[in-house]
Design an enzyme around this catalytic site. Sequence first.
Site, short mmCIF file in Angstrom:
data_model
loop_
_atom_site.label_atom_id
_atom_site.label_comp_id
_atom_site.label_asym_id
_atom_site.label_seq_id
_atom_site.Cartn_x
_atom_site.Cartn_y
_atom_site.Cartn_z
N GLY A 104 0.83 -1.20 0.00
CA GLY A 104 0.00 0.00 0.00
C GLY A 104 0.86 1.24 0.00
O GLY A 104 2.05 1.20 -0.30
N CYS A 105 0.28 2.35 0.36
CA CYS A 105 0.97 3.63 0.37
C CYS A 105 2.29 3.53 1.13
O CYS A 105 2.33 3.07 2.27
CB CYS A 105 0.08 4.69 1.01
SG CYS A 105 0.85 6.30 1.16
#
Length: 164
Positions: free
Chosen positions: A12-13
């Site tokens: 993810g981020c």
Amino acid sequence: MSNTKKVYIAGGCFWGMEDLFRVRKGILETEVGYIGGENENPTYKNHPGHAEGIEITFDNSQTSFKEILDYFFRIHNPTTVDRQGNDMGTSYRSAIFYQNDEEKAVAQEMIEIVNASNKWKAKAATTLEAYTTFWPAEPEHQDYLQKHPNGYTCHFERFEEGFV
């Protein structure tokens, strides 16, 4: 002989992963960037196929690849395909970029341990991808949550105890 090693993961981020890993025992350095995609010199606005990843430099006498993966599976949801929190797309996939057969075997073992634990409601969708090139992200993305303490993140410790 040096105990310094590197590991490359995506979940993810990259901001939230970096922020959580940077304070772990044995972690010497973190850098966010792009990995596993189609173009050279990717940027935030142009990184087709690349995951938002993190390069972790660690002291192997204080922590291990397996311990890093154990924590990795605690701070993001590995069961979602191309998604973490509100972020969607291949940039946000769960992936381990192995550098050799030993890392690949350890990563596969960890996925099996995570799945057997039944801590998640579904099986891990984490991909195992051969390491290619890690491209550091732009300076404004490095140490982002230290610069912006109230910035967006979807990463947090979901389980008090690890898998191993």
